[in-house]
Design a protein around this motif. Structure first.
Motif, mmCIF file in Angstrom:
data_model
loop_
_atom_site.group_PDB
_atom_site.id
_atom_site.type_symbol
_atom_site.label_atom_id
_atom_site.label_comp_id
_atom_site.label_asym_id
_atom_site.label_seq_id
_atom_site.Cartn_x
_atom_site.Cartn_y
_atom_site.Cartn_z
ATOM 1 N N UNK A 87 0.869 -1.167 0.000
ATOM 2 C CA UNK A 87 0.000 0.000 0.000
ATOM 3 C C UNK A 87 0.912 1.224 0.000
ATOM 4 N N UNK A 88 0.717 2.092 -0.985
ATOM 5 C CA UNK A 88 1.656 3.172 -1.284
ATOM 6 C C UNK A 88 1.900 4.098 -0.105
ATOM 7 N N UNK A 89 2.952 4.873 -0.248
ATOM 8 C CA UNK A 89 3.339 5.893 0.734
ATOM 9 C C UNK A 89 3.643 5.303 2.103
ATOM 10 N N UNK A 90 4.131 4.087 2.113
ATOM 11 C CA UNK A 90 4.545 3.475 3.367
ATOM 12 C C UNK A 90 3.403 3.037 4.260
ATOM 13 N N UNK A 91 2.162 2.995 3.740
ATOM 14 C CA UNK A 91 1.062 2.468 4.542
ATOM 15 C C UNK A 91 1.333 0.991 4.848
ATOM 16 N N UNK A 92 1.835 0.268 3.824
ATOM 17 C CA UNK A 92 2.402 -1.060 4.094
ATOM 18 C C UNK A 92 3.809 -0.786 4.627
ATOM 19 N N UNK A 93 3.908 -0.627 5.922
ATOM 20 C CA UNK A 93 5.083 -0.056 6.574
ATOM 21 C C UNK A 93 6.190 -1.068 6.846
ATOM 22 N N UNK B 155 5.332 -0.692 1.002
ATOM 23 C CA UNK B 155 4.668 0.258 0.111
ATOM 24 C C UNK B 155 5.564 1.399 -0.300
ATOM 25 N N UNK B 156 6.441 1.145 -1.265
ATOM 26 C CA UNK B 156 7.428 2.142 -1.697
ATOM 27 C C UNK B 156 6.850 3.178 -2.654
ATOM 28 N N UNK B 157 5.685 2.906 -3.234
ATOM 29 C CA UNK B 157 5.104 3.830 -4.198
ATOM 30 C C UNK B 157 4.867 5.211 -3.606
ATOM 31 N N UNK B 158 5.293 6.257 -4.329
ATOM 32 C CA UNK B 158 5.093 7.627 -3.883
ATOM 33 C C UNK B 158 6.108 8.136 -2.882
ATOM 34 N N UNK B 159 7.089 7.303 -2.520
ATOM 35 C CA UNK B 159 8.109 7.724 -1.557
ATOM 36 C C UNK B 159 9.394 8.136 -2.279
ATOM 37 N N UNK B 160 10.116 9.122 -1.748
ATOM 38 C CA UNK B 160 11.390 9.526 -2.355
ATOM 39 C C UNK B 160 12.461 8.463 -2.144
ATOM 40 N N UNK B 161 13.504 8.461 -2.961
ATOM 41 C CA UNK B 161 14.547 7.427 -2.862
ATOM 42 C C UNK B 161 15.163 7.295 -1.475
ATOM 43 N N UNK B 162 15.404 8.424 -0.803
ATOM 44 C CA UNK B 162 16.038 8.354 0.515
ATOM 45 C C UNK B 162 15.142 7.662 1.540
ATOM 46 N N UNK C 246 -7.123 -0.127 -5.296
ATOM 47 C CA UNK C 246 -5.929 0.451 -5.908
ATOM 48 C C UNK C 246 -6.158 0.657 -7.391
ATOM 49 N N UNK C 247 -5.059 0.550 -8.180
ATOM 50 C CA UNK C 247 -5.187 0.640 -9.630
ATOM 51 C C UNK C 247 -5.890 -0.619 -10.128
ATOM 52 N N UNK C 248 -7.122 -0.465 -10.551
ATOM 53 C CA UNK C 248 -7.916 -1.629 -10.910
ATOM 54 C C UNK C 248 -8.879 -1.276 -12.030
ATOM 55 N N UNK C 249 -9.361 -2.294 -12.706
ATOM 56 C CA UNK C 249 -10.359 -2.109 -13.754
ATOM 57 C C UNK C 249 -11.732 -2.575 -13.291
ATOM 58 N N UNK C 250 -11.901 -2.762 -11.981
ATOM 59 C CA UNK C 250 -13.181 -3.197 -11.406
ATOM 60 C C UNK C 250 -13.668 -4.517 -11.997
ATOM 61 N N UNK C 251 -12.761 -5.406 -12.296
ATOM 62 C CA UNK C 251 -13.160 -6.678 -12.895
ATOM 63 C C UNK C 251 -13.395 -7.715 -11.800
ATOM 64 N N UNK C 252 -14.448 -8.513 -11.932
ATOM 65 C CA UNK C 252 -14.753 -9.518 -10.906
ATOM 66 C C UNK C 252 -13.742 -10.658 -10.935
ATOM 67 N N UNK C 253 -13.337 -11.084 -9.755
ATOM 68 C CA UNK C 253 -12.343 -12.141 -9.654
ATOM 69 C C UNK C 253 -12.839 -13.438 -10.283
ATOM 70 N N UNK C 254 -14.135 -13.693 -10.167
ATOM 71 C CA UNK C 254 -14.696 -14.948 -10.659
ATOM 72 C C UNK C 254 -14.544 -15.075 -12.173
ATOM 73 N N UNK C 255 -14.399 -13.949 -12.869
ATOM 74 C CA UNK C 255 -14.159 -13.980 -14.321
ATOM 75 C C UNK C 255 -12.686 -13.842 -14.653
ATOM 76 N N UNK C 256 -12.004 -12.923 -13.955
ATOM 77 C CA UNK C 256 -10.624 -12.591 -14.304
ATOM 78 C C UNK C 256 -9.642 -13.709 -13.974
#
Length: 425
Positions: free
Chosen positions: A115-121, A138-145, A282-292
């Motif tokens: 989970x981005x921005x360190x929510x998954x800490x 959750x490294x997404x959205x965080x600076x390299x340091x 998150x980034x999703x296409x709202x597709x049902x798991x039972x089909x995808x």
């Protein structure tokens, strides 16, 4: 009609439930008072997965017990319970693909997604890693340091336990993606969860191929493992195939990979695992798991038949995996492993603030909606967000409409610009 009644009716109608597990030469033995005949008690018995389960019938009533034992039938004996079926204990470790456990050195075919921005800490990754459960930072959205600090902290706490780091696709700033890859290669981060990719990029290919070598048995060794989180079939296809020759040639010319690594890359897929991301937060296409999920399992089988990889790609499931029932449903559909995400924000170790946790604790299924994604705003990509108790989705949609309608801030009418400046923090 109860679930158990339905099961027995199907059993009695000869639909095949018992063809491999019923044995006329066996009976159940035990104390009758340990057999449950009421619906609530039956459910509790069925949920005791760590114990054997015996389904019996007495005087036309179906009962369930976890006690007693099986014994050879006593011919001519009267008053015996009829044994309908028996199921041995099922341990959590038995769910999913056992190769997932050995490949990542974990106890369960389960991981927690980034989970981005360190929510998954770091704390979450470390707590789970110490229990030999794979978790992705959750490294997404965080600076390299900030990412570098997290690498040091997690590697110090988990010198021999599993952990992963997220690599999120950054189409508007490929340098951000490359900086993360450089850090992962520099510090030997061996498992990356690639998410939000719309296509393969030189960065993810570089990470993957830079970890290829031959071992003493002249077999391909994949040091840099990739778990790709994907919701589109066409993107999944690219991660299931070897790296594109053109990208390999470019990386070779830049001196980032060796000729041997380029040759080995033609024999392995871009990902070891594909996480099918259904209707997630998150980034999703709202597709049902039972089909995808079945669709991508079938695609994997087609590509496996074409390339004949020595280690077939595993297909996992994510999106809505928040209860024991949903996890079991995913495994029953053929998922090699399951991934949880948004539900983990409630954990003590998550990086979400207390206000966010309270909002999520009160949310119902209808309290979410789609809103423009901050990292892919210009492209019109949307993510699923909470709408209850927040103005974010409405304001984000308004901003996107203004962005599409006008070429600059100055073109926006004064009234709308005033509202934008005063009401949009």
């Amino acid at each position: 009609m109860t679930t158990v009644d339905t099961f027995i009716n199907r059993y009695d109608n000869g639909l095949g439930y018992s063809s491999h597990i019923y044995n006329h030469n066996l009976i159940w033995k035990g104390a009758l008072d340990c057999v449950a005949f009421e619906q609530t008690d039956i459910k509790n018995k069925l949920l005791a997965l760590d114990k054997p389960c015996y389904i019996v019938k007495l005087a036309g009533k179906v009962g369930v017990t976890n006690d007693g034992y099986l014994a050879p039938a006593e011919h001519g004996a009267a008053g015996q319970l009829e044994l309908i079926t028996s199921i041995p204990p099922i341990k959590s470790q038995q769910l999913g693909d056992p190769s997932f456990l050995s490949f990542y050195g974990v106890k369960y075919a389960y991981m927690t997604g980034a989970m981005a921005s360190g929510i998954a800490s770091e704390e979450m990754v470390i707590a789970l890693g110490r229990e030999h459960i794979l978790s992705s930072f959750g490294a997404g959205g965080l600076p390299p340091e900030r990412i570098e600090t997290a690498i040091h902290k997690i590697q110090q706490a988990l010198p021999h336990q599993p952990y992963a780091f997220n690599l999120i696709h950054s189409p508007n700033d490929m340098a951000v993606e490359r900086q993360a890859v450089d850090l992962y290669l520099k510090y030997g981060v061996r498992i990356v969860e690639a998410s939000a990719f719309l296509d393969l990029t030189p960065n993810i290919v570089y990470y993957r191929v830079a970890g290829l070598s031959l071992n003493d048995a002249n077999q391909i060794e994949i040091k840099n493992k990739v778990i790709a989180k994907i919701s589109r079939r066409e993107v999944a296809s690219k991660f299931m195939q070897p790296a594109p020759p053109k990208m390999l040639q470019e990386l070779l010319q830049q001196g980032l990979i060796t000729e041997l690594q380029a040759k080995l890359a033609a024999k392995v897929p871009m990902a070891d695992d594909i996480t099918v991301e259904a209707d997630s937060g998150g980034h999703t296409d709202n597709r049902p798991l039972v089909c995808l999920l079945p669709s991508l399992i079938a695609l994997r089988d087609e590509i496996q038949a074409q390339y004949n990889y020595s280690h077939p790609i595993r297909i996992g499931a994510a999106g809505g995996i928040a209860t024991p029932e949903s996890a079991l449903a995913a495994f029953m559909m053929g998922a090699a492993y399951v991934v949880t995400g948004s539900v983990n924000q409630a954990c003590v170790e998550s990086g979400a603030c207390e206000h966010t946790k309270k909002l999520l604790a009160q949310a119902e299924m209808a309290d979410v909606t789609m809103a423009p994604a901050g990292d892919m705003f210009e492209m019109g990509v949307k993510v699923q967000v909470l709408k209850r108790g927040t103005m974010f989705p409405m304001r984000a949609q308004k901003l996107y409409e203004l962005y599409r309608t006008y070429n600059s801030i100055e073109e926006i009418p004064l009234a709308e610009r005033g509202e934008l400046e005063n009401k949009f923090p």
